[in-house]
Design an enzyme around this catalytic site. Sequence first.
Site, PDB file in Angstrom:
ATOM      1  N   ARG A  85      17.874 114.169  22.316  1.00  0.00           N
ATOM      2  CA  ARG A  85      18.089 114.073  23.461  1.00  0.00           C
ATOM      3  C   ARG A  85      18.575 115.438  24.175  1.00  0.00           C
ATOM      4  NH1 ARG A  85      20.172 110.079  27.372  1.00  0.00           N
ATOM      5  NH2 ARG A  85      20.029 110.847  29.269  1.00  0.00           N
ATOM      6  N   ARG A  94      13.338 110.450  28.040  1.00  0.00           N
ATOM      7  CA  ARG A  94      14.290 110.966  27.318  1.00  0.00           C
ATOM      8  C   ARG A  94      13.799 110.316  26.019  1.00  0.00           C
ATOM      9  NH1 ARG A  94      17.880 107.325  30.904  1.00  0.00           N
ATOM     10  NH2 ARG A  94      16.757 108.330  32.278  1.00  0.00           N
ATOM     11  N   ASP A  97      18.429 107.221  24.656  1.00  0.00           N
ATOM     12  CA  ASP A  97      19.485 106.801  25.515  1.00  0.00           C
ATOM     13  C   ASP A  97      20.369 105.785  24.768  1.00  0.00           C
ATOM     14  OD1 ASP A  97      20.942 107.188  27.781  1.00  0.00           O
ATOM     15  OD2 ASP A  97      19.754 105.733  28.957  1.00  0.00           O
ATOM     16  N   ASP A  99      23.700 103.621  25.822  1.00  0.00           N
ATOM     17  CA  ASP A  99      24.403 103.225  26.871  1.00  0.00           C
ATOM     18  C   ASP A  99      25.664 102.298  26.175  1.00  0.00           C
ATOM     19  OD1 ASP A  99      23.569 104.992  28.720  1.00  0.00           O
ATOM     20  OD2 ASP A  99      22.490 103.582  29.674  1.00  0.00           O
TER      21      ASP A  99
END
Length: 161
Positions: A85, A94, A97, A99
């Site tokens: 990344r 990307r 990811d 989160d």
Amino acid sequence: MNTNALCAIALGSNLGDSRATVKAALNALAATPDIALVAQSSWYQTAAVGPPQPNFINGCAVLRIQMSPQLLLETLLSIEARFGRVRRERWGPRSLDLDLLLYDDLILDTPTLQIPHPRMRDRAFVLVPLAEIASNWIDPVSGKAIAELVQAVDCSGVVRI
């Protein structure tokens, strides 16, 4: 801080072999000390938000963790980096990811971390897979269950694969 917390994370990728990447990232999380994989959603293909770019592979996972939210964030960022990344442009393509969406019923707002994730309630690509594995989890900001939140977004672009 709860040292035996349930948290929810979102996984996404749209560069390289995205399906292999998100699966490998989930395995890396599950192999991390103080993290146990409780549930994982199906994988979904979704259109990207932001500049023109390939579709994403998205999914969610529920983890039982024994670490602070900040340490979990650092762990997620470290795994993103391990999978190549690079943060070039906001909402750009990307390789991976990760989160942090929810951490028990914690509401946290610091310069480096907001819990619940501030845009989670608007994103079908997060809510659809999250509702699959945590439909009764109450978003501490809105007071609504994930199953209710997913009803309020357009889910037409989120396709299970």
